[in-house]
Design a protein around this motif. Sequence first.
Motif, PDB file in Angstrom:
ATOM      1  N   UNK A   1      87.909  32.311 -36.751  1.00 29.73           N
ATOM      2  CA  UNK A   1      86.770  32.114 -37.652  1.00 29.73           C
ATOM      3  C   UNK A   1      85.990  33.420 -37.830  1.00 29.73           C
ATOM      4  N   UNK A   2      85.689  34.045 -36.722  1.00 25.98           N
ATOM      5  CA  UNK A   2      84.923  35.287 -36.782  1.00 25.98           C
ATOM      6  C   UNK A   2      85.686  36.343 -37.578  1.00 25.98           C
TER       7      UNK A   2
ATOM      8  N   UNK B   1      78.189  33.081 -36.062  1.00 26.24           N
ATOM      9  CA  UNK B   1      79.122  32.628 -37.087  1.00 26.24           C
ATOM     10  C   UNK B   1      79.575  33.753 -38.015  1.00 26.24           C
ATOM     11  N   UNK B   2      79.029  34.937 -37.798  1.00 29.96           N
ATOM     12  CA  UNK B   2      79.372  36.086 -38.646  1.00 29.96           C
ATOM     13  C   UNK B   2      79.082  35.811 -40.118  1.00 29.96           C
ATOM     14  N   UNK B   3      77.916  35.300 -40.383  1.00 27.07           N
ATOM     15  CA  UNK B   3      77.527  35.120 -41.778  1.00 27.07           C
ATOM     16  C   UNK B   3      76.182  35.802 -42.000  1.00 27.07           C
ATOM     17  N   UNK B   4      75.813  35.967 -43.251  1.00 24.90           N
ATOM     18  CA  UNK B   4      74.551  36.636 -43.549  1.00 24.90           C
ATOM     19  C   UNK B   4      73.374  35.715 -43.249  1.00 24.90           C
TER      20      UNK B   4
ATOM     21  N   UNK C   1      72.592  33.395 -46.241  1.00 24.96           N
ATOM     22  CA  UNK C   1      73.493  32.246 -46.350  1.00 24.96           C
ATOM     23  C   UNK C   1      73.062  31.163 -45.369  1.00 24.96           C
TER      24      UNK C   1
ATOM     25  N   UNK D   1      84.211  39.379 -45.783  1.00 27.04           N
ATOM     26  CA  UNK D   1      82.972  40.084 -46.118  1.00 27.04           C
ATOM     27  C   UNK D   1      83.218  41.553 -46.383  1.00 27.04           C
TER      28      UNK D   1
ATOM     29  N   UNK E   1      81.532  25.350 -43.187  1.00 29.08           N
ATOM     30  CA  UNK E   1      80.502  26.191 -42.590  1.00 29.08           C
ATOM     31  C   UNK E   1      79.348  25.366 -42.030  1.00 29.08           C
TER      32      UNK E   1
ATOM     33  N   UNK F   1      85.815  35.596 -41.408  1.00 32.49           N
ATOM     34  CA  UNK F   1      84.522  35.838 -42.052  1.00 32.49           C
ATOM     35  C   UNK F   1      84.262  37.328 -42.203  1.00 32.49           C
ATOM     36  N   UNK F   2      84.435  38.051 -41.129  1.00 32.79           N
ATOM     37  CA  UNK F   2      84.145  39.484 -41.174  1.00 32.79           C
ATOM     38  C   UNK F   2      85.057  40.205 -42.146  1.00 32.79           C
TER      39      UNK F   2
END
Lengths: 171, 171
Positions: free
Chosen positions: A18-19, B66-69, B72, A26, B41, A22-23
């Motif tokens: 998941x990590x 979660x490696x999200x902004x 978000x 992005x 998510x 996402x990274x």
Amino acid sequence: MTTRWLTPEEQRAWRAYIAATHLLEDTLDRQLQQDAGMPHLYYSILATLSEAPERRLRMTELAEALKITRSRLTYAVTRLEKDGLVRRESCRWDRRGSVAVLSDAGTAEVERAAPGHVETVRASLFDHLDEEQVGQLEAICTTIVRSLQGEDASTPAGDDLPWRRRSSPCS
Amino acid sequence: MTTRWLTPEEQRAWRAYIAATHLLEDTLDRQLQQDAGMPHLYYSILATLSEAPERRLRMTELAEALKITRSRLTYAVTRLEKDGLVRRESCRWDRRGSVAVLSDAGTAEVERAAPGHVETVRASLFDHLDEEQVGQLEAICTTIVRSLQGEDASTPAGDDLPWRRRSSPCS
DNA sequence: TAGGTTTGTTTCAAACTTGAACCAAGCTAG
DNA sequence: CTAGCTTGGTTCAAGTTTGAAACAAACCTA
């Protein structure tokens, strides 16, 4: 039936997956947005077209190649068409169909953006993996693809675009 | 410097990766949308909170996990709050901060949805991989994570949430 | 060959994401 | 203290994605 929870090893792998996804998404999105003014998916569309015979593909084939929904593709192609990078032609053999064609400007754009993109893919991923791991990654991902759609499982995923050349912009 | 294009093996791996991630995200999103009325998510947010001490986490920590902004996350938490699954509390020590807390309804929801989600993850992925591949996947993904942010590279990615329990809803 | 199904694609509204701009609140060096 | 930087979080508009519904052409099939 009582739930088969993930083992600790599987949990670790899953969290890392998941990590990582996402990274990575992005990173690719940002690099391409900077450098080409479009998100990764849009570049992938151009790149895929650029490797297709005559730089053209039916909408459905394109959607299948990229594993995205038709409606997502419709929207994306509409934008790319506005930008002059792609144009739609209607299919001669099947009047329902429409064909996305990479324009000259689109071709130029892929060629311009490809090096930066490939560099990013390398820097984020392949430069840190050894040959063996590249093979492992392919095997694992191919397995996923098959488990999720290749029930027929005839073609080793990826071979559905057999005309690809060597120095590809790599979607 | 002349572009270091991908080798044919790397190209195959990359295409398989793109296909696999698209298919897998689609599958998870659809399953959870069906079964819990939220995209993957959002479930991950609930799941992550459910494993945090006291079921609470600062917004930034949650975003990092979660490696999200942040933005978000803000949007997502706002929705989950409207649904009554999460609530915001303000942080006592740092008056700028806000803390997302999993409500009882939220906890119940995770527990309800977890089996179906875990089953999907298994069916799509782990049921088709052997032990060795699970390890390989973790290694590869951890490498990606490190290459994209863990420049400091101290903690083996994933260990940043060390309080996780055994039978986890697995984000 | 009319009617019914399937296939290829688009449309539309609602939901989600992005990135830049903003607003506090903490921090830090004069 | 205090102006100026950094950090935590939200906001807003523009862009993207989703899924269901709409259409139209192609393909049956009786």
